[in-house]
Design an enzyme around this catalytic site. Structure first.
Site, mmCIF file in Angstrom:
data_model
loop_
_atom_site.group_PDB
_atom_site.id
_atom_site.type_symbol
_atom_site.label_atom_id
_atom_site.label_comp_id
_atom_site.label_asym_id
_atom_site.label_seq_id
_atom_site.Cartn_x
_atom_site.Cartn_y
_atom_site.Cartn_z
ATOM 1 N N PHE A 12 23.086 -6.259 -4.716
ATOM 2 C CA PHE A 12 23.927 -7.466 -4.650
ATOM 3 C C PHE A 12 24.463 -7.881 -6.028
ATOM 4 C CE2 PHE A 12 23.080 -12.257 -4.871
ATOM 5 C CZ PHE A 12 24.407 -12.612 -4.644
ATOM 6 N N THR A 104 8.576 0.215 -8.715
ATOM 7 C CA THR A 104 9.925 0.062 -9.300
ATOM 8 C C THR A 104 9.941 -0.992 -10.403
ATOM 9 O OG1 THR A 104 11.113 0.855 -7.378
ATOM 10 C CG2 THR A 104 12.268 -0.737 -8.773
ATOM 11 N N ASP A 132 13.602 -16.789 -12.375
ATOM 12 C CA ASP A 132 12.857 -18.023 -12.683
ATOM 13 C C ASP A 132 11.516 -18.071 -11.935
ATOM 14 O OD1 ASP A 132 13.812 -18.457 -10.106
ATOM 15 O OD2 ASP A 132 14.775 -20.377 -10.548
ATOM 16 N N TYR A 156 6.027 -10.163 -5.733
ATOM 17 C CA TYR A 156 7.335 -9.940 -6.368
ATOM 18 C C TYR A 156 7.378 -10.574 -7.754
ATOM 19 C CZ TYR A 156 12.136 -11.076 -7.694
ATOM 20 O OH TYR A 156 13.296 -11.259 -8.420
ATOM 21 N N SER A 157 7.059 -11.869 -7.831
ATOM 22 C CA SER A 157 7.225 -12.544 -9.127
ATOM 23 C C SER A 157 6.203 -12.040 -10.147
ATOM 24 C CB SER A 157 7.177 -14.065 -8.975
ATOM 25 O OG SER A 157 6.040 -14.487 -8.279
ATOM 26 N N LYS A 160 7.668 -8.904 -11.547
ATOM 27 C CA LYS A 160 8.750 -9.209 -12.498
ATOM 28 C C LYS A 160 8.158 -9.759 -13.805
ATOM 29 C CE LYS A 160 12.684 -9.025 -11.985
ATOM 30 N NZ LYS A 160 13.664 -7.896 -12.167
ATOM 31 N N LEU A 196 18.126 -16.240 1.999
ATOM 32 C CA LEU A 196 18.431 -17.434 2.792
ATOM 33 C C LEU A 196 19.922 -17.600 3.125
ATOM 34 C CD1 LEU A 196 17.237 -20.050 4.096
ATOM 35 C CD2 LEU A 196 17.911 -21.212 1.996
ATOM 36 N N TYR A 213 11.691 -22.047 6.952
ATOM 37 C CA TYR A 213 10.238 -21.969 6.746
ATOM 38 C C TYR A 213 9.630 -23.357 6.488
ATOM 39 C CZ TYR A 213 11.123 -16.952 5.721
ATOM 40 O OH TYR A 213 11.509 -15.630 5.760
ATOM 41 N N GLY A 290 1.997 -18.812 0.205
ATOM 42 C CA GLY A 290 2.188 -19.004 -1.246
ATOM 43 C C GLY A 290 3.569 -19.510 -1.604
HETATM 44 P P1 NAD Z 1 19.004 -6.172 -4.539
HETATM 45 O O1 NAD Z 1 17.738 -5.976 -3.792
HETATM 46 O O2 NAD Z 1 20.219 -6.614 -3.817
HETATM 47 O O3 NAD Z 1 19.409 -4.823 -5.306
HETATM 48 C C1 NAD Z 1 18.474 -4.030 -5.976
HETATM 49 C C2 NAD Z 1 19.123 -2.674 -6.260
HETATM 50 O O4 NAD Z 1 18.159 -1.873 -6.978
HETATM 51 C C3 NAD Z 1 19.466 -1.891 -4.985
HETATM 52 O O5 NAD Z 1 20.747 -1.328 -5.113
HETATM 53 C C4 NAD Z 1 18.396 -0.819 -4.906
HETATM 54 O O6 NAD Z 1 18.829 0.373 -4.255
HETATM 55 C C5 NAD Z 1 18.121 -0.581 -6.387
HETATM 56 N N1 NAD Z 1 16.791 -0.006 -6.615
HETATM 57 C C6 NAD Z 1 15.605 -0.408 -6.084
HETATM 58 N N2 NAD Z 1 14.604 0.388 -6.514
HETATM 59 C C7 NAD Z 1 15.162 1.292 -7.362
HETATM 60 C C8 NAD Z 1 14.639 2.358 -8.126
HETATM 61 N N3 NAD Z 1 13.330 2.675 -8.105
HETATM 62 N N4 NAD Z 1 15.502 3.083 -8.881
HETATM 63 C C9 NAD Z 1 16.828 2.799 -8.909
HETATM 64 N N5 NAD Z 1 17.370 1.811 -8.193
HETATM 65 C C10 NAD Z 1 16.553 1.057 -7.421
HETATM 66 O O7 NAD Z 1 18.642 -7.175 -5.709
HETATM 67 P P2 NAD Z 1 19.515 -8.308 -6.397
HETATM 68 O O8 NAD Z 1 19.381 -9.548 -5.623
HETATM 69 O O9 NAD Z 1 20.857 -7.763 -6.703
HETATM 70 O O10 NAD Z 1 18.688 -8.491 -7.758
HETATM 71 C C11 NAD Z 1 18.984 -7.706 -8.906
HETATM 72 C C12 NAD Z 1 18.074 -8.116 -10.046
HETATM 73 O O11 NAD Z 1 18.215 -9.505 -10.312
HETATM 74 C C13 NAD Z 1 16.584 -7.912 -9.757
HETATM 75 O O12 NAD Z 1 15.972 -7.465 -10.931
HETATM 76 C C14 NAD Z 1 16.076 -9.299 -9.380
HETATM 77 O O13 NAD Z 1 14.720 -9.430 -9.686
HETATM 78 C C15 NAD Z 1 16.954 -10.159 -10.249
HETATM 79 N N6 NAD Z 1 17.218 -11.526 -9.776
HETATM 80 C C16 NAD Z 1 17.690 -11.719 -8.509
HETATM 81 C C17 NAD Z 1 18.003 -13.013 -8.103
HETATM 82 C C18 NAD Z 1 18.551 -13.299 -6.713
HETATM 83 O O14 NAD Z 1 18.674 -14.478 -6.351
HETATM 84 N N7 NAD Z 1 18.916 -12.306 -5.929
HETATM 85 C C19 NAD Z 1 17.826 -14.101 -8.981
HETATM 86 C C20 NAD Z 1 17.312 -13.838 -10.265
HETATM 87 C C21 NAD Z 1 17.028 -12.544 -10.655
HETATM 88 O O1 DAU Z 2 14.676 -17.710 -7.852
HETATM 89 C C1 DAU Z 2 15.202 -16.430 -7.990
HETATM 90 C C2 DAU Z 2 14.749 -15.565 -6.838
HETATM 91 O O2 DAU Z 2 15.467 -16.014 -5.697
HETATM 92 C C3 DAU Z 2 14.984 -14.084 -7.072
HETATM 93 O O3 DAU Z 2 14.194 -13.651 -8.139
HETATM 94 C C4 DAU Z 2 14.641 -13.268 -5.814
HETATM 95 O O4 DAU Z 2 14.988 -11.911 -6.014
HETATM 96 C C5 DAU Z 2 15.425 -13.823 -4.645
HETATM 97 O O5 DAU Z 2 15.022 -13.153 -3.467
HETATM 98 C C6 DAU Z 2 15.208 -15.321 -4.500
HETATM 99 O O6 DAU Z 2 13.854 -15.608 -4.053
HETATM 100 P P1 DAU Z 2 13.566 -16.756 -2.969
HETATM 101 O O7 DAU Z 2 12.290 -16.467 -2.300
HETATM 102 O O8 DAU Z 2 13.743 -18.102 -3.569
HETATM 103 O O9 DAU Z 2 14.828 -16.496 -2.004
HETATM 104 P P2 DAU Z 2 14.962 -16.419 -0.402
HETATM 105 O O10 DAU Z 2 16.424 -16.323 -0.128
HETATM 106 O O11 DAU Z 2 14.058 -15.407 0.197
HETATM 107 O O12 DAU Z 2 14.451 -17.860 0.031
HETATM 108 C C7 DAU Z 2 15.060 -19.040 -0.455
HETATM 109 C C8 DAU Z 2 14.317 -20.227 0.167
HETATM 110 O O13 DAU Z 2 14.586 -20.255 1.571
HETATM 111 C C9 DAU Z 2 12.812 -20.134 0.050
HETATM 112 O O14 DAU Z 2 12.300 -21.453 -0.107
HETATM 113 C C10 DAU Z 2 12.363 -19.563 1.395
HETATM 114 C C11 DAU Z 2 13.388 -20.123 2.354
HETATM 115 N N1 DAU Z 2 13.734 -19.277 3.519
HETATM 116 C C12 DAU Z 2 14.098 -17.974 3.304
HETATM 117 C C13 DAU Z 2 14.438 -17.154 4.351
HETATM 118 C C14 DAU Z 2 14.830 -15.708 4.115
HETATM 119 C C15 DAU Z 2 13.744 -19.808 4.797
HETATM 120 O O15 DAU Z 2 13.436 -21.009 4.984
HETATM 121 N N2 DAU Z 2 14.100 -19.010 5.839
HETATM 122 C C16 DAU Z 2 14.441 -17.692 5.671
HETATM 123 O O16 DAU Z 2 14.743 -17.000 6.680
#
Ligand code: NAD
Ligand code: DAU
Length: 349
Positions: A12, A104, A132, A156-157, A160, A196, A213, A290
Site C-alpha cells: 500500500f 520479515t 507509532d 507486530y509492534s 517493528k 479499518l 471492535y 491487547g
Molecule cells: P503492506 O502490508 O500493504 O505492504 C507490505 C509490502 O511488503 C507488500 O508488498 C509485501 O509483499 C512486502 N513484503 C512483505 N514481506 C516481504 C519480504 N520478506 N520481502 C520483500 N517484501 C516483502 O504494508 P503498508 O501498510 O504499505 O506498510 C508499509 C510499511 O509502513 C511497513 O513497514 C509498516 O510497518 C509501515 N507503516 C504502516 C502504516 C499503515 O498505516 N499502513 C503506518 C505506519 C507505518
Molecule cells: O499506527 C500505525 C499502524 O496502523 C501501522 O503500523 C499498521 O501497519 C497498521 O495496520 C495500523 O494498525 P492498526 O491496528 O491501528 O490499524 P487497523 O486498520 O487494523 O485498525 C485501526 C483501528 O480500527 C483499531 O483500533 C482496530 C479497529 N478495527 C480494525 C478492523 C480491521 C475495527 O474496529 N474493526 C476492524 O475490522
C-alpha cells in the site's frame, strides 16, 4: 541518490511512494523495487509506472530475507540509497500467526542492514519506515514524541520496535547513515481491504456488516498516504543522519465516529438501492486482544526542523479515498476475487 532500493514497493504505502517519487518528486535517479509479493503485494499497482519509466523503474520479486539474492541486487544495481517499507503490517494477523512478522520485520531488516554495511562506501542513506505503535498506548491526554519510550503491545509492534533498535544500533556502532520515521495510521488509494478504512469502505459498498471492535472508542491519528510520502521524501533529503522523526496527521478520531463518517460520505456519493443509511450495517464485535486505546503523534520536530506539514484533513482525505475506490472498481474486484494473485503466479511463478 542515483540508485534507490525501495523494499515492499508493491504494498500500500510503497506503491504510493514509488508513484510519488517518479511522477511528482524531484528525485531523478532510478528505483529498484524489491518485493516478495505476499498477499499484500500487488505489482499491477505499478504496471503503468513500468511502462512509463522503463529506464527508471525496475521490479524484482525477491524476499528481503534472501541473503544471496539481496546481495546480488545491491551489487548489480550499485544501490546507494535504501527506503525500507517491506514488512508484515497487519496487527490482527500478527496475533494469530506472528512467525512471518519475526522473519520479515526483524530478520529481513537485519539482513538489509548487513548488506548496507557491506556496501557502506557508496551508501548515502538507509531510511527505515516504522510506526507509532512501537510507543504503546496513550491515555486520554498526551502525545507520542521522538523521546517517548518504546512499549509495544502486539507481536507486530514488538517486531517493528526490534527493527527500529537494530537500525539505530547500526548507526551508533558502525556509523551507517540512517534515518527512521515513526508514522501514524495511513489510508488512501491501493490499501489492501483488511485495514479499518479500506475494509469499511468496501464492505459498506457491498452492503456487508461493518465490524467495530469492542466499544469503538479506540482512537487513531489518521494520515492520508500521500502526506506520508512527502514526509518520507523530505526526511530522506534533509533529515539529520541518526535521527528519528515522528509523522502524523493531527486527525484523531474514535473508530466509531470514523466508521459513521465513512457511511455518511458513501451515502452522499452513492445511495443504497434500498435507500437505508449505511450506518445500520455497523456491528460491534469482540475486541482485539491487547487493543491499544489511543495513538496520537506530536510531529513538531518534523515541522520545526524540516518544514513539513500534512496537506489533507481527515474529511478531504476520506472524500478522495472513497472517490478512488469508486473509480477503481476493477482493482477492487481483482483484489477481492484473488485474480491479482493468479496474475502474479502467471508472471512471476
Ligand atoms: P503492506 O502490508 O500493504 O505492504 C507490505 C509490502 O511488503 C507488500 O508488498 C509485501 O509483499 C512486502 N513484503 C512483505 N514481506 C516481504 C519480504 N520478506 N520481502 C520483500 N517484501 C516483502 O504494508 P503498508 O501498510 O504499505 O506498510 C508499509 C510499511 O509502513 C511497513 O513497514 C509498516 O510497518 C509501515 N507503516 C504502516 C502504516 C499503515 O498505516 N499502513 C503506518 C505506519 C507505518
Ligand atoms: O499506527 C500505525 C499502524 O496502523 C501501522 O503500523 C499498521 O501497519 C497498521 O495496520 C495500523 O494498525 P492498526 O491496528 O491501528 O490499524 P487497523 O486498520 O487494523 O485498525 C485501526 C483501528 O480500527 C483499531 O483500533 C482496530 C479497529 N478495527 C480494525 C478492523 C480491521 C475495527 O474496529 N474493526 C476492524 O475490522
Amino acid at each position: 541518490m542515483d540508485s534507490m532500493l525501495v523494499t515492499g514497493g508493491c504494498g500500500f504505502i510503497g506503491t504510493n511512494f514509488v508513484r510519488y517519487l517518479l511522477k511528482e518528486s524531484d528525485f531523478s535517479g532510478r528505483v529498484i523495487n524489491v518485493d516478495k509479493l505476499t498477499y499484500a503485494g500487488n505489482p499491477e499497482n505499478l504496471s503503468d509506472i513500468e511502462k512509463d519509466f522503463p529506464e527508471r523503474y525496475i521490479f524484482t520479486k525477491t524476499d528481503i530475507c534472501d541473503q544471496e539474492g539481496m546481495a546480488r541486487i545491491f551489487e548489480d544495481y550499485r544501490i546507494d540509497t535504501v527506503c525500507h517499507f517491506a514488512a508484515e503490517s497487519h496487527v490482527d494477523r500478527s496475533i494469530v500467526r506472528p512467525d512471518a512478522f519475526i522473519q520479515t520485520n526483524i530478520v529481513g531488516t537485519f539482513n538489509l542492514l548487513e548488506l548496507a554495511k557491506a556496501n557502506q562506501g557508496r551508501l548515502i542513506l538507509f531510511h527505515h519506515i516504522s510506526t507509532d505503535e512501537v510507543f504503546g498506548s496513550l491515555g486520554k491526554e498526551g502525545f507520542f514524541t521522538e523521546e517517548t519510550p518504546y512499549k509495544p503491545n502486539s507481536p507486530y509492534s514488538a517486531s517493528k520496535a526490534a527493527s527500529d533498535h537494530l537500525v539505530r544500533a547500526y548507526y551508533k556502532t558502525y556509523g551507517l547513515p540512517i534515518t527512521i520515521s515513526n508514522c501514524s495510521n495511513n489510508y488512501g488509494p491501493y490499501q489492501f481491504p483488511e485495514k479499518l478504512i479500506s475494509l469499511m469502505i468496501l464492505n459498506a459498498l457491498e452492503g456487508k456488516t461493518l465490524p467495530v471492535y469492542g466499544d469503538g472508542r479506540n482512537i487513531r491519528d489518521w494520515l492520508y498516504v500521500k502526506d506520508h510520502c512527502t514526509a518520507v521524501w523530505t526526511i530522506m533529503k534533509h533529515g539529520k543522519r541518526g535521527e528519528t522523526y515522528n509523522i502524523g496527521g493531527k486527525n484523531e478520531m474514535e473508530n466509531i465516529g470514523l466508521v459513521e463518517m465513512i457511511c455518511d460520505v458513501l451515502d452522499e456519493h452513492q445511495k443504497r438501492e434500498d435507500n437505508l443509511p449505511r450506518r445500520e450495517l455497523i456491528t460491534f464485535v469482540k475486541d482485539r486482544p491487547g487493543h491499544d486505546r489511543r495513538y496520537a503523534i506530536d510531529f513538531t520536530k518534523l515541522t520545526r526542523e524540516l518544514a513539513w506539514i500534512p496537506e489533507e484533513s481527515l474529511e478531504t482525505g476520506i472524500h478522495k479515498t472513497i472517490q478512488w475506490y469508486l473509480d477503481n472498481q476493477e482493482w477492487v474486484s481483482r483484489i477481492k476475487s484473488g485474480e491479482y494473485q493468479s496474475w502474479i503466479e502467471e508472471h512471476y511463478g
